[in-house]
Design an enzyme around this catalytic site. Structure first.
Site, PDB file in Angstrom:
ATOM      1  N   SER A  52      38.033  26.436  45.784  1.00 62.96           N
ATOM      2  CA  SER A  52      36.768  25.931  45.246  1.00 62.96           C
ATOM      3  C   SER A  52      36.963  24.523  44.668  1.00 62.96           C
ATOM      4  CB  SER A  52      36.215  26.870  44.167  1.00 62.96           C
ATOM      5  OG  SER A  52      37.210  27.195  43.213  1.00 62.96           O
ATOM      6  N   LYS A 120      46.958  33.342  47.540  1.00 57.93           N
ATOM      7  CA  LYS A 120      45.819  34.193  47.892  1.00 57.93           C
ATOM      8  C   LYS A 120      45.302  33.753  49.246  1.00 57.93           C
ATOM      9  CE  LYS A 120      41.527  33.847  45.734  1.00 57.93           C
ATOM     10  NZ  LYS A 120      40.624  33.467  46.846  1.00 57.93           N
ATOM     11  N   GLU A 189      34.435  39.615  46.190  1.00 59.21           N
ATOM     12  CA  GLU A 189      33.403  38.631  45.820  1.00 59.21           C
ATOM     13  C   GLU A 189      32.030  39.059  46.313  1.00 59.21           C
ATOM     14  OE1 GLU A 189      34.471  34.569  46.579  1.00 59.21           O
ATOM     15  OE2 GLU A 189      32.458  33.822  46.138  1.00 59.21           O
TER      16      GLU A 189
HETATM   17  O1  KIV Z   1      38.329  29.454  45.231  1.00 54.31           O
HETATM   18  C1  KIV Z   1      37.888  30.172  44.326  1.00 54.31           C
HETATM   19  O2  KIV Z   1      37.475  29.696  43.252  1.00 54.31           O
HETATM   20  C2  KIV Z   1      37.859  31.605  44.541  1.00 54.31           C
HETATM   21  C3  KIV Z   1      37.164  32.439  43.510  1.00 54.31           C
HETATM   22  C4  KIV Z   1      35.706  32.334  43.666  1.00 54.31           C
HETATM   23  C5  KIV Z   1      37.626  33.852  43.528  1.00 54.31           C
HETATM   24  O3  KIV Z   1      38.359  32.082  45.511  1.00 54.31           O
END
Ligand code: KIV
Length: 271
Positions: A52, A120, A189
């Protein structure tokens, strides 16, 4: 006493203990040294260097443009600030979907160059081989199901996922596949809260929700959204804990006013 109060450094093992003890896990994003320092000192359990950053830090419309090099830059800045939280770093779009070897190489770069603690990635069965390969190098992996923003052009919208039975069934299967592959936790999510609670009850690993209700093992929000720096984004799941947009605007306006009025600097603010 809750596990997190006595812990000096959060590990994947401690997160597992928190789930077992019913202690909720707190997670926020951070992308730079100064914010990460505050968030870590305030007692967060997990810091996510999310892709993000593509939206929040770089102003792109989606998470797709951010590169592996840029993620490593953000991750390194966060890692240098953190004493206690577990730092999870997103594998960006295009750095792992090709094949599991590419996924492993990308994860190794994040661990080696940013000195991160874990990675992740988004997806279920289609990333199983990549999860296993990354884990075989000793790198902890967090999964991400439901609304997976790297697939926005497939979904066509950021609306709630898995409302229909078929998609919900597939999501539950994918969560089990990720757990069996060895993920230490999964982000869910924007899915219905009952579905998220069911996944959390069926799985032994922690489930962290964003827009997935209170029946999961922890919560994550984007830092700039919960601090109210970004006041254009108001989904139902977002709780704002501050209005930094107003605080910063007012500070900047006052500074401009003082400079123009020759009020700043005054006698005691110069050498
Ligand atoms: O990139 C991010 O901020 C995320 C969150 C919304 C879990 O993957």
């Amino acid at each position: 006493m809750s596990v997190h109060k006595v812990v000096k450094k959060i590990t994947t093992h401690i997160l597992q203990e928190m789930k077992a003890n019913g202690e909720k896990i707190s997670m926020l994003t951070a992308y730079d040294f100064s914010m990460a320092r505050i968030v870590d000192a305030a007692g967060i359990d997990i810091i996510l260097v999310g892709d993000s950053a593509s939206n929040v830090m770089a102003g792109h419309e989606t998470t797709l443009p951010i590169t592996l090099d840029q993620m490593i830059y953000h991750a390194g800045s966060v890692i240098r600030a953190v004493d206690r939280a577990l730092v999870v770093v997103d594998l960006p779009f295009g750095s792992y979907q090709g094949n599991s070897k590419e996924a492993l190489n990308s994860a190794i770069r994040i661990m080696k160059e940013a000195e991160a603690h874990s990675v992740k990635l988004e997806g279920g069965r289609e990333v199983k081989e990549s999860v296993e390969r990354i884990l075989s190098a000793g790198i902890p992996v967090m999964g991400h199901l439901g609304l997976t923003p790297q697939s926005i052009y497939k979904f066509g919208t950021y609306t709630v996922r898995a409302k229909e039975e078929e998609e919900a069934k597939r999501l539950i299967e994918d969560a089990h596949i990720l757990q069996e592959a060895g993920c230490f936790a999964i982000v869910l999510e924007k899915i219905p809260y009952k579905l998220a609670a069911q996944v959390s009850a069926e799985l032994t690993i922690p489930i962290i929700g964003i827009g997935a209700g209170g029946g999961v093992d922890g919560q994550v929000l984007v830092l700039h959204d919960m601090l109210g720096i970004n006041n254009e984004f108001s989904p139902r799941f977002l709780r704002r804990y501050a209005n930094l947009y107003e605080v910063i605007t007012s500070a900047v306006e006052n500074y401009v006013k003082d400079v123009k009025a020759k009020d700043f600097p005054n006698d005691s603010e110069q050498y």
